[in-house]
Design a protein around this motif. Structure first.
Motif, PDB file in Angstrom:
ATOM      1  N   ASN A  83       0.580  -1.314   0.023  1.00  0.00           N
ATOM      2  CA  ASN A  83       0.053  -0.157  -0.076  1.00  0.00           C
ATOM      3  C   ASN A  83       0.919   1.080  -0.100  1.00  0.00           C
ATOM      4  O   ASN A  83       0.693   2.199  -0.673  1.00  0.00           O
ATOM      5  CB  ASN A  83      -1.047   0.057   1.166  1.00  0.00           C
ATOM      6  N   GLU A  84       1.944   1.295   0.670  1.00  0.00           N
ATOM      7  CA  GLU A  84       2.801   2.456   0.821  1.00  0.00           C
ATOM      8  C   GLU A  84       3.481   2.704  -0.493  1.00  0.00           C
ATOM      9  O   GLU A  84       3.600   3.870  -1.240  1.00  0.00           O
ATOM     10  CB  GLU A  84       3.863   2.018   1.810  1.00  0.00           C
ATOM     11  N   VAL A  85       3.923   1.467  -1.154  1.00  0.00           N
ATOM     12  CA  VAL A  85       4.481   1.706  -2.323  1.00  0.00           C
ATOM     13  C   VAL A  85       3.584   2.305  -3.234  1.00  0.00           C
ATOM     14  O   VAL A  85       3.822   3.374  -4.336  1.00  0.00           O
ATOM     15  CB  VAL A  85       5.012   0.418  -2.963  1.00  0.00           C
ATOM     16  N   LEU A  86       2.465   1.774  -3.481  1.00  0.00           N
ATOM     17  CA  LEU A  86       1.155   2.500  -4.443  1.00  0.00           C
ATOM     18  C   LEU A  86       0.856   3.582  -4.188  1.00  0.00           C
ATOM     19  O   LEU A  86       0.828   4.374  -5.158  1.00  0.00           O
ATOM     20  CB  LEU A  86      -0.040   1.292  -4.268  1.00  0.00           C
ATOM     21  N   THR A  87       0.812   4.065  -2.937  1.00  0.00           N
ATOM     22  CA  THR A  87       0.729   5.599  -2.538  1.00  0.00           C
ATOM     23  C   THR A  87       1.842   6.485  -3.052  1.00  0.00           C
ATOM     24  O   THR A  87       1.616   7.516  -3.547  1.00  0.00           O
ATOM     25  CB  THR A  87       0.502   5.814  -0.754  1.00  0.00           C
ATOM     26  N   GLN A  88       3.271   6.104  -2.808  1.00  0.00           N
ATOM     27  CA  GLN A  88       4.288   6.697  -3.495  1.00  0.00           C
ATOM     28  C   GLN A  88       4.137   6.724  -4.728  1.00  0.00           C
ATOM     29  O   GLN A  88       4.603   7.790  -5.493  1.00  0.00           O
ATOM     30  CB  GLN A  88       5.606   6.288  -2.767  1.00  0.00           C
ATOM     31  N   LYS A  91       1.813   9.545  -6.237  1.00  0.00           N
ATOM     32  CA  LYS A  91       2.133  10.743  -5.881  1.00  0.00           C
ATOM     33  C   LYS A  91       3.034  11.281  -6.994  1.00  0.00           C
ATOM     34  O   LYS A  91       3.392  12.500  -7.147  1.00  0.00           O
ATOM     35  CB  LYS A  91       2.955  11.104  -4.313  1.00  0.00           C
ATOM     36  N   ALA A  92       3.666  10.327  -7.802  1.00  0.00           N
ATOM     37  CA  ALA A  92       4.517  10.906  -8.811  1.00  0.00           C
ATOM     38  C   ALA A  92       4.062  11.618  -9.997  1.00  0.00           C
ATOM     39  O   ALA A  92       4.582  12.420 -10.967  1.00  0.00           O
ATOM     40  CB  ALA A  92       5.103   9.712  -9.429  1.00  0.00           C
ATOM     41  N   ALA A  98      -2.750  10.214 -15.676  1.00  0.00           N
ATOM     42  CA  ALA A  98      -3.611  11.566 -15.901  1.00  0.00           C
ATOM     43  C   ALA A  98      -4.464  11.239 -17.193  1.00  0.00           C
ATOM     44  O   ALA A  98      -5.733  11.408 -16.938  1.00  0.00           O
ATOM     45  CB  ALA A  98      -2.911  12.847 -15.812  1.00  0.00           C
ATOM     46  N   GLU A  99      -3.840  10.794 -17.910  1.00  0.00           N
ATOM     47  CA  GLU A  99      -4.473  10.669 -19.421  1.00  0.00           C
ATOM     48  C   GLU A  99      -5.623   9.453 -19.235  1.00  0.00           C
ATOM     49  O   GLU A  99      -6.713   9.443 -19.798  1.00  0.00           O
ATOM     50  CB  GLU A  99      -3.816  10.221 -20.556  1.00  0.00           C
ATOM     51  N   ASP A 100      -5.239   8.392 -18.662  1.00  0.00           N
ATOM     52  CA  ASP A 100      -6.099   7.013 -18.214  1.00  0.00           C
ATOM     53  C   ASP A 100      -7.337   7.747 -17.603  1.00  0.00           C
ATOM     54  O   ASP A 100      -8.391   7.378 -17.922  1.00  0.00           O
ATOM     55  CB  ASP A 100      -5.375   6.156 -17.475  1.00  0.00           C
ATOM     56  N   ARG A 101      -7.140   8.505 -16.507  1.00  0.00           N
ATOM     57  CA  ARG A 101      -8.131   8.932 -15.656  1.00  0.00           C
ATOM     58  C   ARG A 101      -9.083   9.816 -16.566  1.00  0.00           C
ATOM     59  O   ARG A 101     -10.332   9.749 -16.237  1.00  0.00           O
ATOM     60  CB  ARG A 101      -7.656   9.660 -14.412  1.00  0.00           C
TER      61      ARG A 101
END
Length: 118
Positions: A83-88, A91-92, A98-101
């Motif tokens: 979870n911490e890796v995915l959170t970090q 944040k990148a 952004a395009e996918d979202r």
């Protein structure tokens, strides 16, 4: 299943660009179905389904049925380090994410979770 989530297994699974993008979107959105992922990533349904199956079998994702839809989310019992890796990673501010979202949020006929959840 979660005992196989060693760092090498997780990074190997996420080394594929499609699986990494899907995981980031799911982490950010909470949960998504196949049709949402196909629209966001502009990939075919069979390809998305194949990658979702790999993420689920690795223990990273969990699915739930709601009527005709199957939703995928991060497994709720993931080790804290994942979870911490995915959170970090989120944040990148990856321009691809952004395009996918943007494609996801512009999707027409997106499933309405409120009406499907009990």
């Amino acid at each position: 299943m979660l005992e196989i989530l060693r760092p090498t297994a997780v990074f190997k699974c996420l080394a594929d660009e499609t699986r990494a993008r899907m995981t980031q979107l799911i982490a950010q959105e909470g949960e998504l179905c196949v049709c949402e992922l196909t629209a966001a990533l502009q990939e075919s349904q069979p390809k998305i389904s194949r990658h979702l199956a790999q993420l689920r079998s690795s223990g990273l994702l969990q699915d739930r049925r709601a009527g005709q839809w199957v939703y995928y989310r991060l497994h709720p019992q993931l080790p804290a380090w994942i979870n911490e890796v995915l959170t970090q990673v989120l944040k990148a501010d990856d321009p691809q994410l952004a395009e996918d979202r943007l494609r996801l949020h512009c999707m027409r006929d997106r499933p309405d979770r409120a009406s499907l959840c009990s």
